[in-house]
Design an enzyme around this catalytic site. Sequence first.
Site, PDB file in Angstrom:
ATOM      1  N   LYS A   1      47.987 -47.924  24.126  1.00  0.00           N
ATOM      2  CA  LYS A   1      48.238 -46.476  24.187  1.00  0.00           C
ATOM      3  C   LYS A   1      47.740 -45.809  22.900  1.00  0.00           C
ATOM      4  O   LYS A   1      48.149 -46.191  21.809  1.00  0.00           O
ATOM      5  CB  LYS A   1      49.741 -46.224  24.360  1.00  0.00           C
ATOM      6  CG  LYS A   1      50.185 -44.767  24.131  1.00  0.00           C
ATOM      7  CD  LYS A   1      51.693 -44.574  24.324  1.00  0.00           C
ATOM      8  CE  LYS A   1      52.151 -43.165  23.924  1.00  0.00           C
ATOM      9  NZ  LYS A   1      53.606 -42.967  24.058  1.00  0.00           N
TER      10      LYS A   1
ATOM     11  N   ARG B   1      52.964 -43.607  29.673  1.00  0.00           N
ATOM     12  CA  ARG B   1      52.848 -44.389  30.905  1.00  0.00           C
ATOM     13  C   ARG B   1      51.763 -43.827  31.820  1.00  0.00           C
ATOM     14  O   ARG B   1      51.184 -44.561  32.623  1.00  0.00           O
ATOM     15  CB  ARG B   1      54.214 -44.453  31.613  1.00  0.00           C
ATOM     16  CG  ARG B   1      54.753 -43.111  32.047  1.00  0.00           C
ATOM     17  CD  ARG B   1      56.261 -43.138  32.266  1.00  0.00           C
ATOM     18  NE  ARG B   1      56.998 -43.173  30.994  1.00  0.00           N
ATOM     19  CZ  ARG B   1      58.323 -43.271  30.905  1.00  0.00           C
ATOM     20  NH1 ARG B   1      59.054 -43.340  31.988  1.00  0.00           N
ATOM     21  NH2 ARG B   1      58.899 -43.288  29.719  1.00  0.00           N
TER      22      ARG B   1
ATOM     23  N   GLU C   1      54.415 -39.301  28.589  1.00  0.00           N
ATOM     24  CA  GLU C   1      52.964 -39.232  28.819  1.00  0.00           C
ATOM     25  C   GLU C   1      52.272 -40.581  28.661  1.00  0.00           C
ATOM     26  O   GLU C   1      51.227 -40.820  29.271  1.00  0.00           O
ATOM     27  CB  GLU C   1      52.336 -38.211  27.856  1.00  0.00           C
ATOM     28  CG  GLU C   1      51.986 -38.730  26.450  1.00  0.00           C
ATOM     29  CD  GLU C   1      53.182 -39.204  25.646  1.00  0.00           C
ATOM     30  OE1 GLU C   1      54.304 -38.784  25.969  1.00  0.00           O
ATOM     31  OE2 GLU C   1      53.007 -39.998  24.707  1.00  0.00           O
TER      32      GLU C   1
ATOM     33  N   LYS D   1      59.032 -31.800  21.912  1.00  0.00           N
ATOM     34  CA  LYS D   1      59.978 -32.562  21.088  1.00  0.00           C
ATOM     35  C   LYS D   1      60.618 -31.658  20.030  1.00  0.00           C
ATOM     36  O   LYS D   1      60.029 -30.652  19.651  1.00  0.00           O
ATOM     37  CB  LYS D   1      59.223 -33.691  20.346  1.00  0.00           C
ATOM     38  CG  LYS D   1      58.750 -34.831  21.208  1.00  0.00           C
ATOM     39  CD  LYS D   1      58.050 -35.879  20.343  1.00  0.00           C
ATOM     40  CE  LYS D   1      57.545 -37.030  21.190  1.00  0.00           C
ATOM     41  NZ  LYS D   1      58.616 -37.840  21.790  1.00  0.00           N
TER      42      LYS D   1
ATOM     43  N   ASP E   1      51.619 -36.857  19.652  1.00  0.00           N
ATOM     44  CA  ASP E   1      52.526 -36.603  20.778  1.00  0.00           C
ATOM     45  C   ASP E   1      53.540 -35.525  20.404  1.00  0.00           C
ATOM     46  O   ASP E   1      54.536 -35.789  19.743  1.00  0.00           O
ATOM     47  CB  ASP E   1      53.250 -37.902  21.161  1.00  0.00           C
ATOM     48  CG  ASP E   1      54.151 -37.720  22.392  1.00  0.00           C
ATOM     49  OD1 ASP E   1      54.058 -36.657  23.040  1.00  0.00           O
ATOM     50  OD2 ASP E   1      54.916 -38.654  22.690  1.00  0.00           O
TER      51      ASP E   1
HETATM   52  N1  BES Z   1      55.865 -41.714  21.990  1.00  0.00           N
HETATM   53  C1  BES Z   1      57.130 -41.476  22.574  1.00  0.00           C
HETATM   54  C2  BES Z   1      58.117 -42.608  22.311  1.00  0.00           C
HETATM   55  C3  BES Z   1      58.601 -42.731  20.891  1.00  0.00           C
HETATM   56  C4  BES Z   1      59.567 -41.873  20.389  1.00  0.00           C
HETATM   57  C5  BES Z   1      58.123 -43.743  20.082  1.00  0.00           C
HETATM   58  C6  BES Z   1      60.017 -42.025  19.091  1.00  0.00           C
HETATM   59  C7  BES Z   1      58.586 -43.897  18.791  1.00  0.00           C
HETATM   60  C8  BES Z   1      59.519 -43.028  18.294  1.00  0.00           C
HETATM   61  C9  BES Z   1      56.987 -41.328  24.087  1.00  0.00           C
HETATM   62  O1  BES Z   1      55.836 -40.695  24.521  1.00  0.00           O
HETATM   63  C10 BES Z   1      58.130 -40.483  24.544  1.00  0.00           C
HETATM   64  O2  BES Z   1      58.188 -39.359  24.152  1.00  0.00           O
HETATM   65  N2  BES Z   1      58.992 -41.055  25.361  1.00  0.00           N
HETATM   66  C11 BES Z   1      60.137 -40.341  25.844  1.00  0.00           C
HETATM   67  C12 BES Z   1      60.317 -40.684  27.301  1.00  0.00           C
HETATM   68  C13 BES Z   1      61.360 -39.866  27.979  1.00  0.00           C
HETATM   69  C14 BES Z   1      60.932 -38.420  28.096  1.00  0.00           C
HETATM   70  C15 BES Z   1      61.620 -40.445  29.351  1.00  0.00           C
HETATM   71  C16 BES Z   1      61.335 -40.767  25.020  1.00  0.00           C
HETATM   72  O3  BES Z   1      61.421 -41.951  24.651  1.00  0.00           O
HETATM   73  O4  BES Z   1      62.144 -39.918  24.701  1.00  0.00           O
HETATM   74 ZN    ZN Z   2      54.203 -40.860  23.279  1.00  0.00          ZN
HETATM   75 MN    MN Z   3      56.021 -38.598  24.554  1.00  0.00          MN
END
Ligand code: BES
Ligand code: ZN
Ligand code: MN
Length: 495
Positions: free
Chosen positions: A258, A344, A342, A270, A263
């Site tokens: 990935k 996935r 995103e 976020k 992000d």
């Molecule tokens: N890149 C993030 C996951 C992440 C967050 C990695 C903090 C390291 C530190 C990923 O794209 C994400 O935002 N995932 C969400 C998924 C949710 C919306 C189902 C998450 O983990 O909050």
């Molecule tokens: Zn991400």
């Molecule tokens: Mn994300």
Amino acid sequence: MRIRGISAPFDQVNYPLISLGFFEGETKLRGLSKALDGYINGLLAEIVGRKEFESDGDRISILHSRGKIRRILVIALGKKDEYTSDVLRSAAGRVTRRVRELEFTSFGFVLDQSNSLEDVQALVEGSELGLYTFDQYKSSARKPEVKEMGILLNDRTLKKSGQVIAKGQIIARSVAFTRDLSNLPSSDCTPSILSSHSMKLSKRGKVKVRVIEEEEMMTLGFGGVLAVARGSHEPPKFITLEYSGDKRGGSPIVLVGKAITFDSGGISIKPAEKMNEMKHDKSGGATVIGVIKAAAELKIPINLVGLVPATENLPGGGAYKPGDIVRFHNGKTAEILNTDAEGRLILADALAYAQRYKPQAIIDFATLTGACIIALGNVASGLMGNHPVMNQRILNAADRTGERVWELPLWKEYKDQIKSDIADIKNTSGRAGGTITAAAFLSNFVGEYPWAHLDIAGTAWTQDATPNRGYNQKGATGVGVRLMIDLLHNWKSLS
Ligand code: BES
Ligand code: ZN
Ligand code: MN
């Protein structure tokens, strides 16, 4: 840093600083430590076994001496029965940083009789990685570099050490390359810039790099990558890297990484706090690029393909939105409930595309879920997959390299959790089991191929700025590179 093995008697060793480790409760000097002690008038005999030199494997004591050898760095290695090569790797990282702080530019490191070639490699990796800095944006002068390390070995180990030292240095340089890519700010590592960095690998001709552009992605039906990319002005790139080390043309192992170069969460934006860390959301891609680099330089006799979908996730005017439905390369559809899930989506296209190589295995790396940090903290990467034998091999590689991995179950219940009323699947199903439902999503795109997914959200960078390994510092760790190289070195056909 120049690194070489030596076995000269201490009066012929020209290092102003010598480092060596002690185990907790060790009271006798043996072998090279004893020889060293003879040369520095029994300084060590006086202190060995004392409580002040005992600790959890990270305390360094500095002894002062007269003569050619002016400093002795004694590093506590913890309990002898808890020793692994990673203890030495970690100690080595701390030692080299201390050597640099003390402004010595060369030093010797004493290895015990009982040390193996695996330890020599760990020492090389740890000392190089301990010196890693990401300082290309610092305008002030740096500390003088440590230019040379001599590894003091017995004759038997010395004979075989040359190759292992070279191997450790290649691996450390590849980890540093991965760390650099992950540490780069998103403005200086857009998908386009990431592609150019990948192109560097093709210079020596051993790796073929091809970048699939947006237009071709449309033809290929990469609906996931294209949807995520729509909120940004930066064009997405789909980087493919091919290394052919198996001259008999065996089917490849495909590594998928990935690479969200930033992000923001997109429309499901976020919170501002810590959003800066999302420049590291390209770490999975950076790991894949680093593994291919190392494998090619080490000439591992295996065929590898790296697939790195790269895009930003921003909430621009064209951005994809909650409620949208996306169609992927394999024809499956997903309902978008949260644009922050995103990773996935871009992996879905890449995993589906991986099948065209008829791979013997697919392994992906992704900073996929915050939930993985809740489950495993910053200590271990999460492992999920469909092939117990391969999973076990990955766990074994984790034990050998100290890059901790823990397996989570991928049962049918989790796959049911992400079914959608109006599309095949949905991209989130709430907080419960978030790491596993993300993997369940991915499982829709790998067909029947052996596949493993590593969620490196908690391990790709040191989120709390207190690294739990001496060879890691604040920022990117380059996790996965050493793990994969170990796995590939020991690779046997799965069938
Ligand atoms: N890149 C993030 C996951 C992440 C967050 C990695 C903090 C390291 C530190 C990923 O794209 C994400 O935002 N995932 C969400 C998924 C949710 C919306 C189902 C998450 O983990 O909050
Ligand atoms: Zn991400
Ligand atoms: Mn994300």
